[in-house]
Design an enzyme around this catalytic site. Structure first.
Site, mmCIF file in Angstrom:
data_model
loop_
_atom_site.group_PDB
_atom_site.id
_atom_site.type_symbol
_atom_site.label_atom_id
_atom_site.label_comp_id
_atom_site.label_asym_id
_atom_site.label_seq_id
_atom_site.Cartn_x
_atom_site.Cartn_y
_atom_site.Cartn_z
ATOM 1 N N THR A 160 0.876 -1.186 0.000
ATOM 2 C CA THR A 160 0.000 0.000 0.000
ATOM 3 C C THR A 160 0.909 1.231 0.000
ATOM 4 O OG1 THR A 160 -0.226 -0.225 2.414
ATOM 5 C CG2 THR A 160 -2.011 -1.099 1.040
ATOM 6 N N LYS A 186 4.197 -7.046 4.020
ATOM 7 C CA LYS A 186 3.944 -5.645 3.723
ATOM 8 C C LYS A 186 3.559 -4.965 5.023
ATOM 9 C CE LYS A 186 0.636 -3.576 3.116
ATOM 10 N NZ LYS A 186 -0.115 -2.572 3.947
ATOM 11 N N THR A 197 -1.491 -2.115 9.307
ATOM 12 C CA THR A 197 -1.743 -2.810 8.074
ATOM 13 C C THR A 197 -0.491 -3.635 7.827
ATOM 14 O OG1 THR A 197 -2.993 -0.926 7.482
ATOM 15 C CG2 THR A 197 -2.623 -2.457 5.768
ATOM 16 N N GLU A 283 6.131 4.616 7.287
ATOM 17 C CA GLU A 283 5.764 5.719 6.398
ATOM 18 C C GLU A 283 6.618 6.949 6.673
ATOM 19 O OE1 GLU A 283 1.121 4.523 5.578
ATOM 20 O OE2 GLU A 283 1.613 5.770 7.298
ATOM 21 N N ASN A 405 -0.106 10.391 5.527
ATOM 22 C CA ASN A 405 -1.361 10.029 6.179
ATOM 23 C C ASN A 405 -2.418 11.130 6.104
ATOM 24 O OD1 ASN A 405 -1.267 7.262 7.606
ATOM 25 N ND2 ASN A 405 0.775 8.139 7.879
#
Length: 410
Positions: A160, A186, A197, A283, A405
């Protein structure tokens, strides 16, 4: 449970991946769920594989998790897992369950198998319905192969907000047979598993029964996947799934097998490798942070303290700015819920001591800053409460995390 074997008995395979063990195939295709990237993938084995899984501890669990549990309950065996990115199929009610079961049915039909031969996993945006025509098209286009490209295609299909794919492979010898293990994962944001996630898939050609594989996975997960944190959020879709097809032809592994500990170490190293790759690819992250807490009454306390430190936003931002602000570390220790004597605490950035038995130590700010500018940072905390230790992994908190985000759905 036996003590884990030494590292020397396990060999890491260069460019190892989910297809490193015998008998596994994979594929990944673009079905249109994402703008231009691969978004539907599959792992498949002709030989039915013993399966074990751990799932998110979030009370809100996505439809694919329930479908996978349903498949696993039939015989403890699977022949494949079909995965999609872009849509989590979480909080989608009755329709979401129908779609997850339809994904399973489509995959099973393609290979002429019963529905329960397949597991299902999804990752992406919560609260959106699956675009089933695209999913169907993607599943029909899957042509599993045992090639490096097939492994890479699968790795891309499950991403993602990840920047890079995550894979590894290892081998060892059990009963005189070469036993291999590979993994793909992932995860980038919404990572605070108690078992985010976060999806992890591990394959092995070892022979082992479901109850014993589950025992091994449960033990290893607490020291690996459950010890990473990126942002403190626990997702609705977390899953780690292990498939063992037995093609190595070793004697079935059990806790009484003479080389059970070798298998545990093989699984531990594979899981830890994937977990650290997830933490490093947080991230917007630029650094991997490892925190080791030594000298606690219990392993659980040490792990809790380590995870609290590495999950602290103030510690994470200090790491990003290469600021040796050890006060943020001891503050995180104090709110970890673990009892300790602050005046007996020692803190180190790598080899640089900044607090010794509760007393501040003069240290070179320039030397500490230079160390904290590395891509990998290790923080050590020494206490005198006991002999147990715990480790956790995370990443720094950067400007890009907010950017990513703040516009995730758009």
């Amino acid at each position: 449970m036996n003590t884990l074997q030494t590292v020397e008995e396990i060999k890491q395979i260069k460019d190892g991946n989910i297809l490193t063990p015998q008998g596994f195939k994979a594929a990944g295709v673009h079905a249109g769920l994402r703008y231009s990237k691969k978004d539907v993938g599959i792992i498949f084995t002709e030989t039915p594989a013993t399966a074990a899984a751990v799932y998110t501890q979030n009370l809100v669990q996505a439809a694919p998790i329930n479908v996978t549990k349903d498949s696993m309950a039939v015989s403890g065996k699977l022949q494949g897992i079909v995965v999609n990115s872009a849509c989590a199929n979480a909080c989608t009610g009755e329709q979401g369950m129908k779609d997850a079961y339809e994904m399973r049915k489509l995959a099973a039909k393609k290979f002429g198998l019963k529905d329960h031969a397949f597991a299902v996993a999804s990752t992406g945006v919560i609260g959106e319905y699956m675009e089933m025509e695209k999913v169907k098209k993607g599943i029909e286009a899957l042509k599993p192969e045992n090639t490096p490209q097939a492994a890479e295609d699968f790795g891309y299909a499950i991403l993602t907000t990840d920047i890079v794919t995550k894979s590894c492979g290892y081998e060892t010898v059990i009963d005189g047979k070469i036993v291999k293990m590979g993994g793909a994962a992932k995860g980038s944001g919404m990572i605070h598993p108690n078992m985010a996630t976060m999806l992890g898939f591990i394959t092995t050609d070892a022979a082992i029964e479901p109850v014993d594989l589950h025992l091994a996975l449960s033990a290893i997960t607490n020291d690996t996947f459950n010890q990473i944190t990126v942002d403190g959020d626990c997702s609705t879709n977390d899953m780690v799934l292990v498939l063992a097809n037995g093609e190595a032809d070793n004697e079935p592994l059990t806790p009484t097998h003479s080389e059970w500990s070798v298998f545990l170490e093989l699984l531990k190293q594979t899981s830890e490798n994937l977990a650290k790759q997830i933490a490093k690819d947080g991230e917007g992250a630029t650094k991997l942070i490892e925190v080791n807490v030594h000298g606690m009454h219990s392993k659980e306390d040490a792990q809790m303290m380590a995870k609290t430190i590495v999950g602290s936003n103030l510690v994470k931002t200090a790491a990003f700015g290469a600021d040796a602000n050890w006060g943020r570390i001891i503050a995180a220790m104090g709110r970890s819920g673990v009892k300790f004597e602050p005046d007996q605490a020692t803190i180190m950035f790598g080899d640089i001591v900044v607090l010794n038995d509760g007393e501040p130590i003069r240290f070179s700010e320039e030397e500490a800053k230079a160390y904290l500018e590395n891509e990998s940072i290790i923080i050590h905390v020494y206490l005198k409460e006991g002999k147990e230790r715990g480790t956790a992994w995370g990443c720094d908190l950067t400007y890009d995390y907010v950017k990513i985000n703040g516009s995730y759905r758009s």
